[in-house]
Scaffold this active site. Structure first.
Site, PDB file in Angstrom:
ATOM      1  N   ASP A  63       4.857   8.318 -50.197  1.00 42.40           N
ATOM      2  CA  ASP A  63       4.407   8.689 -48.659  1.00 42.40           C
ATOM      3  C   ASP A  63       3.615  10.045 -49.058  1.00 42.40           C
ATOM      4  OD1 ASP A  63       4.177   9.856 -46.318  1.00 42.40           O
ATOM      5  OD2 ASP A  63       6.165   9.295 -45.799  1.00 42.40           O
ATOM      6  N   TYR A 153      -9.099  11.358 -34.292  1.00 48.07           N
ATOM      7  CA  TYR A 153      -9.508  10.639 -35.715  1.00 48.07           C
ATOM      8  C   TYR A 153     -10.916  11.348 -36.251  1.00 48.07           C
ATOM      9  CZ  TYR A 153     -11.025   6.930 -38.865  1.00 48.07           C
ATOM     10  OH  TYR A 153     -11.390   6.083 -39.845  1.00 48.07           O
ATOM     11  N   LYS A 157     -11.569  13.174 -39.867  1.00 50.13           N
ATOM     12  CA  LYS A 157     -12.579  12.641 -40.635  1.00 50.13           C
ATOM     13  C   LYS A 157     -13.872  13.865 -40.944  1.00 50.13           C
ATOM     14  CE  LYS A 157     -10.788   9.112 -42.259  1.00 50.13           C
ATOM     15  NZ  LYS A 157     -10.453   8.774 -43.694  1.00 50.13           N
TER      16      LYS A 157
HETATM   17  N1  LIG Z   1     -11.969  -0.230 -41.267  1.00 50.64           N
HETATM   18  C1  LIG Z   1     -12.613   0.424 -40.796  1.00 50.64           C
HETATM   19  O1  LIG Z   1     -13.389  -0.121 -39.765  1.00 50.64           O
HETATM   20  C2  LIG Z   1     -12.879   1.973 -41.177  1.00 50.64           C
HETATM   21  C3  LIG Z   1     -14.125   2.516 -40.750  1.00 50.64           C
HETATM   22  C4  LIG Z   1     -14.566   3.869 -41.414  1.00 50.64           C
HETATM   23  C5  LIG Z   1     -13.643   4.521 -41.949  1.00 50.64           C
HETATM   24  N2  LIG Z   1     -12.514   3.766 -42.643  1.00 50.64           N
HETATM   25  C6  LIG Z   1     -11.702   4.538 -43.523  1.00 50.64           C
HETATM   26  O2  LIG Z   1     -11.029   3.601 -44.380  1.00 50.64           O
HETATM   27  C7  LIG Z   1      -9.977   4.083 -44.910  1.00 50.64           C
HETATM   28  C8  LIG Z   1      -9.138   2.748 -45.093  1.00 50.64           C
HETATM   29  O3  LIG Z   1      -8.843   2.437 -43.988  1.00 50.64           O
HETATM   30  P1  LIG Z   1      -8.422   0.637 -43.672  1.00 50.64           P
HETATM   31  O4  LIG Z   1      -9.294   0.294 -42.403  1.00 50.64           O
HETATM   32  O5  LIG Z   1      -8.686   0.119 -44.792  1.00 50.64           O
HETATM   33  O6  LIG Z   1      -7.122   0.647 -43.233  1.00 50.64           O
HETATM   34  P2  LIG Z   1      -5.678   0.264 -43.768  1.00 50.64           P
HETATM   35  O7  LIG Z   1      -5.827  -1.228 -44.269  1.00 50.64           O
HETATM   36  O8  LIG Z   1      -4.440   0.405 -42.810  1.00 50.64           O
HETATM   37  O9  LIG Z   1      -5.505   1.158 -44.997  1.00 50.64           O
HETATM   38  C9  LIG Z   1      -4.682   2.477 -44.856  1.00 50.64           C
HETATM   39  C10 LIG Z   1      -4.039   2.864 -46.033  1.00 50.64           C
HETATM   40  O10 LIG Z   1      -3.510   4.159 -45.987  1.00 50.64           O
HETATM   41  C11 LIG Z   1      -2.214   4.004 -46.598  1.00 50.64           C
HETATM   42  N3  LIG Z   1      -1.398   5.210 -45.959  1.00 50.64           N
HETATM   43  C12 LIG Z   1      -1.432   5.379 -44.580  1.00 50.64           C
HETATM   44  N4  LIG Z   1      -0.310   6.631 -44.370  1.00 50.64           N
HETATM   45  C13 LIG Z   1       0.103   7.003 -45.584  1.00 50.64           C
HETATM   46  C14 LIG Z   1       1.040   7.730 -46.073  1.00 50.64           C
HETATM   47  N5  LIG Z   1       1.703   8.630 -45.251  1.00 50.64           N
HETATM   48  N6  LIG Z   1       1.263   7.773 -47.528  1.00 50.64           N
HETATM   49  C15 LIG Z   1       0.534   6.855 -48.321  1.00 50.64           C
HETATM   50  N7  LIG Z   1      -0.232   5.815 -47.947  1.00 50.64           N
HETATM   51  C16 LIG Z   1      -0.506   5.902 -46.552  1.00 50.64           C
HETATM   52  C17 LIG Z   1      -1.771   2.606 -46.059  1.00 50.64           C
HETATM   53  O11 LIG Z   1      -0.591   2.162 -46.961  1.00 50.64           O
HETATM   54  P3  LIG Z   1       0.939   2.191 -46.580  1.00 50.64           P
HETATM   55  O12 LIG Z   1       0.956   1.571 -45.253  1.00 50.64           O
HETATM   56  O13 LIG Z   1       1.347   0.915 -47.649  1.00 50.64           O
HETATM   57  O14 LIG Z   1       1.482   3.330 -46.766  1.00 50.64           O
HETATM   58  C18 LIG Z   1      -2.929   1.678 -46.138  1.00 50.64           C
HETATM   59  O15 LIG Z   1      -2.912   1.236 -47.543  1.00 50.64           O
HETATM   60  C19 LIG Z   1      -9.621   5.093 -44.099  1.00 50.64           C
HETATM   61  O16 LIG Z   1      -9.613   6.280 -44.578  1.00 50.64           O
HETATM   62  C20 LIG Z   1     -10.216   4.797 -42.915  1.00 50.64           C
HETATM   63  O17 LIG Z   1     -10.174   6.225 -42.248  1.00 50.64           O
HETATM   64  C21 LIG Z   1     -12.069   2.427 -42.175  1.00 50.64           C
END
Ligand SMILES: NC(=O)c1ccc[n+]([C@@H]2O[C@H](COP(=O)([O-])OP(=O)(O)OC[C@H]3O[C@@H](n4cnc5c(N)ncnc54)[C@H](OP(=O)(O)O)[C@@H]3O)[C@@H](O)[C@H]2O)c1
Length: 258
Positions: A63, A153, A157
């Site tokens: 975490d 958010y 970022k």
């Molecule tokens: N999807 C989009 O459209 C998009 C667009 C622009 C940028 N992003 C960026 O891409 C990245 C990944 O996002 P995603 O869309 O793939 O979302 P996601 O599937 O929800 O991934 C988020 C990850 O962060 C981990 N996480 C969250 N809080 C945590 C904590 N306290 N300790 C350890 N791990 C933690 C989660 O793991 P656990 O839950 O297992 O802890 C999960 O693996 C992020 O930085 C997001 O801002 C996404």
């Protein structure tokens, strides 16, 4: 290809979504990947899948909001990390500023700014001691453009984008390259829950589709590899061109665009 052979890569938030795709892609490029996140079953599954395909993967639960001592202990368990991808994030969701509870503000700041800050503080000196390293921060196009309901958010970022520039200046002279990827809306697991909203955005994207996690991962491989050997402090959007266009449509014929 083996662009990341003999390197150990720690990808935060690799239990799902973009982080998982980056871990899988890095493993096919020869890296030993360290999978992390709080959801142990998913983390083990990602590691198992990579290993079954012939790659090298280790799951280390963490975490990342547990504070400096916990992050330092985690960094020690991770060992010699050559590539750090700061990907984990607290995804705030659309929330008007006046309606955002304080605990959500705290969680977003803790996960999206404090955690990558402390993890980088723990790992960069060890990269520096070995004279080489690459850090890829996963930012967002929300750091570059305004969107209602996205203030918290976007601010977190934007902070990560700022850290990229500052760390490029701080660590670059010691052999560590630091860059940002700014994904646009990406087709990850949770995206299905906001599909109608995403379809409205997609209508304005030059590519007319969402980014795929593997497209973001391909950019991460490039920035982490020696192919990007003289790229420091850059922001690479993977957004189908979304940040380069406005949503106002075509200029009326006979009129010049303002
Ligand atoms: N999807 C989009 O459209 C998009 C667009 C622009 C940028 N992003 C960026 O891409 C990245 C990944 O996002 P995603 O869309 O793939 O979302 P996601 O599937 O929800 O991934 C988020 C990850 O962060 C981990 N996480 C969250 N809080 C945590 C904590 N306290 N300790 C350890 N791990 C933690 C989660 O793991 P656990 O839950 O297992 O802890 C999960 O693996 C992020 O930085 C997001 O801002 C996404």
């Amino acid at each position: 290809m083996s662009r990341l052979a003999h390197r150990t890569a720690l990808i935060t938030g690799s239990t799902s979504g973009i982080g998982r795709a980056i871990a899988e892609r890095f493993a096919t490029e020869g890296a030993h990947v360290i999978i992390t996140g709080r959801r142990e079953e998913l983390g083990q599954e990602v590691a198992r899948k990579i290993t079954a395909a012939g790659g090298q993967a280790t799951y280390l639960p963490a975490d990342l909001t547990a504070g400096r001592a916990a992050i330092e202990a985690f960094a020690t368990r991770a060992g010699d990390v050559d590539i750090l991808v700061n990907n984990a994030a607290y995804l705030v969701g659309g929330r008007p500023t006046p309606d955002t509870p304080e605990d959500v503000v705290d969680a977003a700041l803790a996960t999206n700014i404090k955690a990558p800050y402390l993890l980088t503080a723990a790992l960069a000196p060890r990269m520096q001691a070995r004279g080489a390293g690459a850090i890829v921060n996963i930012g967002s196009i929300n750091a570059l453009t305004g969107m209602p309901g996205s203030a918290l958010y976007s601010a977190t970022k934007a902070a990560l984008h700022a850290l990229t520039a500052a760390w490029a200046a701080e660590f670059g002279p010691h052999g560590i390259r630091v860059n940002t990827i700014a994904p646009g809306p990406t087709d990850v697991e949770w995206a299905t829950s906001i599909r109608p909203h995403l379809e409205r955005i997609v209508a304005t994207v030059p590519s007319r589709r969402l980014s795929s996690p593997s497209e973001v991962a391909a950019a991460a491989v490039f920035l982490a590899s020696d192919e990007a050997s003289h790229i420091h402090g850059a922001t690479l959007p993977v957004d189908g061109g979304l940040t380069t266009v406005t949503a106002h449509g075509q200029s009326p014929s006979g009129h010049q665009a303002a």
